[in-house]
Enzyme design. Structure first.
Site, PDB file in Angstrom:
ATOM      1  N   LYS A 103      27.682 -40.709   5.643  1.00 30.55           N
ATOM      2  CA  LYS A 103      26.866 -41.156   4.524  1.00 30.55           C
ATOM      3  C   LYS A 103      27.300 -40.287   3.339  1.00 30.55           C
ATOM      4  O   LYS A 103      26.986 -39.098   3.278  1.00 30.55           O
ATOM      5  CB  LYS A 103      25.381 -40.969   4.836  1.00 30.55           C
ATOM      6  CG  LYS A 103      24.475 -41.465   3.749  1.00 30.55           C
ATOM      7  CD  LYS A 103      23.027 -41.494   4.250  1.00 30.55           C
ATOM      8  CE  LYS A 103      22.089 -42.064   3.218  1.00 30.55           C
ATOM      9  NZ  LYS A 103      22.059 -41.340   1.947  1.00 30.55           N
ATOM     10  N   SER A 132      19.323 -51.153   0.397  1.00 32.77           N
ATOM     11  CA  SER A 132      19.429 -49.767   0.854  1.00 32.77           C
ATOM     12  C   SER A 132      18.920 -49.704   2.295  1.00 32.77           C
ATOM     13  O   SER A 132      18.469 -50.701   2.836  1.00 32.77           O
ATOM     14  CB  SER A 132      18.674 -48.832  -0.067  1.00 32.77           C
ATOM     15  OG  SER A 132      17.343 -49.237  -0.130  1.00 32.77           O
TER      16      SER A 132
HETATM   17  S1  IVH Z   1      25.669 -49.000   3.928  1.00 33.74           S
HETATM   18  C1  IVH Z   1      23.020 -52.621   3.570  1.00 33.74           C
HETATM   19  N1  IVH Z   1      27.283 -46.959   4.287  1.00 33.74           N
HETATM   20  O1  IVH Z   1      23.340 -44.483   1.264  1.00 33.74           O
HETATM   21  C2  IVH Z   1      23.724 -51.371   3.810  1.00 33.74           C
HETATM   22  N2  IVH Z   1      25.593 -46.776   2.633  1.00 33.74           N
HETATM   23  O2  IVH Z   1      20.467 -46.528   1.780  1.00 33.74           O
HETATM   24  C3  IVH Z   1      24.055 -50.670   2.573  1.00 33.74           C
HETATM   25  N3  IVH Z   1      25.629 -44.677   1.395  1.00 33.74           N
HETATM   26  O3  IVH Z   1      22.260 -45.764  -1.371  1.00 33.74           O
HETATM   27  C4  IVH Z   1      24.472 -49.291   2.692  1.00 33.74           C
HETATM   28  N4  IVH Z   1      27.366 -43.790   2.405  1.00 33.74           N
HETATM   29  O4  IVH Z   1      24.702 -46.213  -1.362  1.00 33.74           O
HETATM   30  C5  IVH Z   1      26.228 -47.444   3.603  1.00 33.74           C
HETATM   31  N5  IVH Z   1      28.808 -45.253   4.654  1.00 33.74           N
HETATM   32  C6  IVH Z   1      27.775 -45.733   3.985  1.00 33.74           C
HETATM   33  C7  IVH Z   1      27.142 -45.007   2.962  1.00 33.74           C
HETATM   34  C8  IVH Z   1      26.039 -45.568   2.319  1.00 33.74           C
HETATM   35  C9  IVH Z   1      26.452 -43.614   1.473  1.00 33.74           C
HETATM   36  C10 IVH Z   1      24.459 -44.782   0.495  1.00 33.74           C
HETATM   37  C11 IVH Z   1      24.202 -46.137  -0.084  1.00 33.74           C
HETATM   38  C12 IVH Z   1      22.696 -46.214  -0.138  1.00 33.74           C
HETATM   39  C13 IVH Z   1      22.235 -45.225   0.854  1.00 33.74           C
HETATM   40  C14 IVH Z   1      21.646 -45.902   2.078  1.00 33.74           C
END
Ligand code: IVH
Length: 251
Positions: free
Chosen positions: A53, A20
């Protein structure tokens, strides 16, 4: 598929850990994050991608030779619940990838309930005297936790993919190229994303996303800023829980 409801979810090990991100509500912290990277990679330009996000439930889907083999929740990041039968009820999730699929693809994304579908579902529930869901994210989470996929199938769920775990058979060097790849394979991804080359451009993208995000069918609770080059990501390294390659700005 179908059949009797499950008694409990089986456990699945992720091939690559599901990490995360560090969260912030302040533009100053985004600036600190970018400056920190500039210090670690002096004299290098650090292009990033800014993307929505999505406020849903993190999932990981595993495709082998283009065929969906299983799907899992994040769980503790190493092992998650096997939610394959529920994921298979989401119409926009391909059971078979289109075109030239890689040998192995672990693809990460967020399952959401559409804002409209959520309002409709709650109206129906309240009319039927059932408890209503607090928000689309809770209702997406509740829908994925159903042991009976027939219930999940009735829920207005969608998915946005935004990253990969373990991959074999393709080499991705830049995150910005992922969007085209996902599209070619038939995997839904964000329509809007921004490339930025400087802190000013990052902040401008975050502010623009804040304006347009209300038009999306899913809820977004922020912007994710990701280092575009996988080579630069490697040089930046990752910390145990939070990778340094990306940062989440919350609205
Ligand atoms: S990247 C190592 N991109 O937001 C990188 N996360 O901590 C992993 N999330 O629970 C995450 N939209 O599930 C990424 N466009 C996006 C995202 C995203 C939602 C969520 C993810 C995680 C939290 C970030």
């Amino acid at each position: 598929m179908g059949g009797a409801p499950l008694k409990a979810f089986a456990q699945v090990s992720h091939r690559a850990p599901m990490l995360s991100l560090d969260n912030t509500y302040s533009e100053k912290e985004v600036a600190d994050f970018y400056r920190r990277m500039e210090k670690l990679l002096p004299n290098e330009k650090i292009p990033v991608v800014v993307e929505p996000k999505v406020d849903g439930v993190a999932v990981s889907l595993f495709y082998e030779k283009g065929r969906l083999k299983y799907a899992a929740t994040r769980g503790d990041g190493t092992v998650g619940d096997d939610i394959t039968q529920n994921i298979r009820t989401i119409r926009t999730v391909p059971k078979q990838l289109k075109g030239d699929a890689p040998k192995l693809l672990e693809v990460r994304g967020e399952v959401f309930m559409t804002k409209e579908g959520f309002a409709k579902l709650n109206a129906e529930r309240s009319e039927a005297g059932l408890p209503v869901f607090a928000n689309p994210r809770n209702s997406a989470a509740g829908s994925l936790k159903q042991l009976n996929p027939a219930i999940t199938a009735q829920r207005p769920l969608g998915v946005i993919f935004y990253g990969t775990g373990a991959v074999e058979g393709i080499e991705l060097k830049h995150h910005a190229k992922l969007f085209g790849l996902l599209k070619r394979l038939g995997l839904p991804c964000s329509e809007r994303w921004w490339s930025a080359d400087s802190l000013e451009e990052i902040l401008a993208a975050i502010r623009e996303l804040e304006k347009v995000r209300h038009d999306f069918v899913y809820e977004t609770d922020g912007a994710v800023v990701k280092v575009d080059s996988f080579l630069q990501r490697e040089s930046l390294g990752i910390t145990a829980k939070s990778p340094r390659l990306a940062y989440a700005f919350k609205y």
